[in-house]
Design a protein around this motif. Structure first.
Motif, short mmCIF file in Angstrom:
data_model
loop_
_atom_site.label_atom_id
_atom_site.label_comp_id
_atom_site.label_asym_id
_atom_site.label_seq_id
_atom_site.Cartn_x
_atom_site.Cartn_y
_atom_site.Cartn_z
N ASN A 5 0.72 -1.24 -0.11
CA ASN A 5 -0.16 0.11 0.01
C ASN A 5 1.04 1.43 -0.11
N TYR A 75 -7.93 10.79 0.77
CA TYR A 75 -9.28 10.30 0.72
C TYR A 75 -9.73 9.24 1.61
N LEU A 76 -10.70 9.69 2.39
CA LEU A 76 -11.46 8.37 3.18
C LEU A 76 -12.22 7.61 2.57
N ASN A 77 -12.15 6.24 3.07
CA ASN A 77 -13.18 5.45 2.46
C ASN A 77 -14.65 5.83 2.75
N ALA A 78 -15.41 5.87 2.00
CA ALA A 78 -16.67 6.41 1.85
C ALA A 78 -17.77 4.97 1.71
N ASN A 79 -17.22 3.88 1.31
CA ASN A 79 -18.04 2.64 0.97
C ASN A 79 -19.18 2.39 2.16
N ILE A 82 -21.39 6.56 -0.41
CA ILE A 82 -20.68 8.11 -0.31
C ILE A 82 -21.58 9.21 -0.17
N LEU A 123 -13.28 12.01 -0.05
CA LEU A 123 -14.08 10.90 -0.10
C LEU A 123 -13.74 10.11 -1.26
N HIS A 124 -13.77 8.44 -1.18
CA HIS A 124 -13.73 7.75 -2.23
C HIS A 124 -14.81 6.36 -2.20
N SER A 125 -15.58 6.24 -3.06
CA SER A 125 -16.17 5.15 -2.94
C SER A 125 -16.23 4.28 -4.20
N ILE A 126 -16.26 2.94 -4.30
CA ILE A 126 -16.27 2.09 -5.24
C ILE A 126 -17.65 1.63 -5.64
N GLU A 127 -18.56 2.40 -5.10
CA GLU A 127 -20.14 2.09 -5.57
C GLU A 127 -20.27 2.22 -6.90
#
Length: 131
Positions: A5, A75-79, A82, A123-127
């Motif tokens: 990472n 960027y924080l995880n927003a899954n 978001i 914020l980041h989301s994989i949605e």
């Protein structure tokens, strides 16, 4: 040496650690653990496995670092949603700077906000990711 990472730890500066903790707990629906040391107050973000996961904290230590709206953007995880987090930002005292935005179908969505301490945070989301 392996490099799994790019990030292993992050610290978000706070001028008022209690206000910052209340803000982040409200928008993410989490509880942060208190860890204070001599001259350094921290509130830890939850992490499932500290040995393999990426951890971080809010930190109040004015002589070490201060809030920034122009420096590095994390960027924080927003899954998994978001928009649910974005919807809580203003009522918790922050400001949405960039609303939910599609990066690309294969990368998901992002947003950017200003927290109560003057930090610009993503914020980041994989949605919705299409593989």
């Amino acid at each position: 040496m392996t490099f799994d990472n790019a990030i292993s730890w992050f610290e978000i500066p706070a001028t008022d650690i209690d206000r910052a903790q209340k803000f982040y707990e409200a928008i993410f629906g989490i509880e942060m653990a208190k860890m204070d040391m001599d001259g350094y107050k921290m509130r830890m973000f939850p992490i499932n496995d500290p040995m393999t996961g990426i951890g971080g904290a809010l930190c109040e230590a004015s002589e070490f670092h201060g809030p920034s709206d122009k420096g590095v953007l994390i960027y924080l995880n927003a899954n998994p949603d978001i928009q649910a987090i974005i919807d809580r930002i203003e009522s918790a005292g922050g400001q949405v700077i960039v609303p939910k935005t599609l990066i690309a179908p294969e990368y998901g969505t992002m947003a950017v906000f200003m927290d109560t301490e003057g930090n610009r945070i993503g914020l980041h989301s994989i949605e919705g990711v299409v593989m």
